[in-house]
Design a protein around this motif. Structure first.
Motif, PDB file in Angstrom:
ATOM      1  N   ALA A  28       0.832  -1.221   0.000  1.00  0.00           N
ATOM      2  CA  ALA A  28       0.000   0.000   0.000  1.00  0.00           C
ATOM      3  C   ALA A  28       0.861   1.263   0.000  1.00  0.00           C
ATOM      4  O   ALA A  28       2.003   1.258   0.462  1.00  0.00           O
ATOM      5  N   GLU A  46      -1.301   7.188   0.262  1.00  0.00           N
ATOM      6  CA  GLU A  46      -2.621   7.613  -0.230  1.00  0.00           C
ATOM      7  C   GLU A  46      -3.663   6.507  -0.009  1.00  0.00           C
ATOM      8  O   GLU A  46      -4.805   6.784   0.357  1.00  0.00           O
ATOM      9  N   ASP A  47      -3.246   5.245  -0.238  1.00  0.00           N
ATOM     10  CA  ASP A  47      -4.180   4.118  -0.029  1.00  0.00           C
ATOM     11  C   ASP A  47      -4.653   4.107   1.429  1.00  0.00           C
ATOM     12  O   ASP A  47      -5.837   3.922   1.715  1.00  0.00           O
ATOM     13  N   SER A  88      -6.970   7.102   2.295  1.00  0.00           N
ATOM     14  CA  SER A  88      -8.371   6.980   1.860  1.00  0.00           C
ATOM     15  C   SER A  88      -9.106   5.881   2.609  1.00  0.00           C
ATOM     16  O   SER A  88     -10.308   6.031   2.876  1.00  0.00           O
TER      17      SER A  88
END
Ligand code: ASN
Length: 303
Positions: A122, A125-126, A129
């Motif tokens: 990951a 940003e993953d 969110s």
């Protein structure tokens, strides 16, 4: 404790219990494997280059000829686990023997639980969110329990995502070096603070040395830090390089380093304190107010 205080503690604990149910359901639905926590290990989170600035000591026990430490956090174990399991989360009890003067911050405990998770492959940003999706889902779930919040005279908090993002450099410029609480007071929704100079396991941006691929989420209304996390240093040489800069004693981390030499996978994750979350949701004065057995630094331990 009088009858009214006991009733209100019960309400806060019922909200906490609902938060646990909604949180574990969310992470299960997102495909995570829930691991049971580790409480003793050959090494633990060093908590910054200078743990002495915040905690009295990390407790250690000798068992069967091996020195073991209680968990400051499970970050090192998360890196080992994620290479085999992909997406993991743990309700992880942490012991941090905070200095007694930290009683006054309202947000420190010497024993607390964090919901700690890690995802192989990951990016930051993953994770950010996913965290926003989590808070949005929590709002929905808790809105069904208005009557519980009403007993405390508050509304269920409505998280509005996406959250604002700032770098720590921007925050320092606006609010000074101790930006956390003033910035928190100035916001009515949580916000992200990016790029902290922190522990060796938070990845340094290779394109911009001196910058870090990590993030904190800060609660609004003066409640302060909610969560911290990062993309991780996973390459053996980079890990030992960062440990060297932090002047950590390598032999304490030998078992972890052996795992790193065998190969870690790139990963990112984060952890948030469950009690701090419940304190925020119930707008309680002290994070100890949401614990059945208070573990507040500097306070008498009753049970
Ligand atoms: N849980 C945090 C993380 O994932 C580490 C910590 O609690 N110090 O980065």
């Amino acid at each position: 404790m009088d009858a009214r205080e006991a009733e209100s503690l019960k309400t806060r604990l019922r909200i906490g219990s609902e938060v646990l149910r909604l949180s574990t359901d969310f992470f299960h639905d997102e495909g995570f494997i829930q691991l049971l926590p580790v409480m003793l290990g050959r090494s633990t989170d060093p908590l910054g280059p200078d743990p002495g600035s915040m905690i009295v000591k990390t407790p250690e026990v000798e068992y069967n000829g091996t020195l073991l430490y209680t968990m400051n956090s499970m970050i090192l174990h998360k890196q080992v686990a994620v290479k085999r399991l992909g997406r993991i989360f743990i309700l992880s009890p942490n012991i941090r023997l905070e200095k007694p003067e930290r009683r006054a911050t309202g947000k420190h405990l010497f024993e607390f639980t964090q919901l700690d998770f890690e995802i192989s492959g990951a990016s930051k940003e993953d994770v950010m969110s996913l965290v926003e999706k989590y808070f949005a889902s929590l709002s929905k779930g808790l809105a069904k329990h208005r009557e519980l919040f009403a007993e405390l005279g508050v509304e269920p908090f409505e998280f509005k995502t996406p959250f604002a993002k700032y770098t720590t450099h921007e925050l320092e410029e606006k609010y000074g070096k101790d930006w956390e609480i003033p910035a928190s007071r100035d916001h009515s929704q949580p916000f992200w603070a990016l790029c902290h100079k922190r522990e060796f396991y938070d990845k340094e941006d290779e394109r911009e040395p001196g910058h870090y691929l990590n993030y904190d989420l800060i609660y609004p209304l003066g409640f302060g830090e909610a969560l911290s996390g990062a993309e991780r240093e996973h390459a053996y040489d980079r890990i030992t390089g960062r440990m060297g800069k932090d002047k950590l004693e390598m032999k304490v981390y030998q078992a972890y380093l052996d795992e790193a030499r065998e190969g870690f996978v790139p990963s990112a994750g984060a952890g948030f304190g469950v009690e701090r979350l419940v304190r925020f949701l119930t707008r309680s004065e002290h994070v100890g107010d949401v614990q059945m057995f208070r573990r507040v630094p500097g306070e008498e331990i009753r049970v």
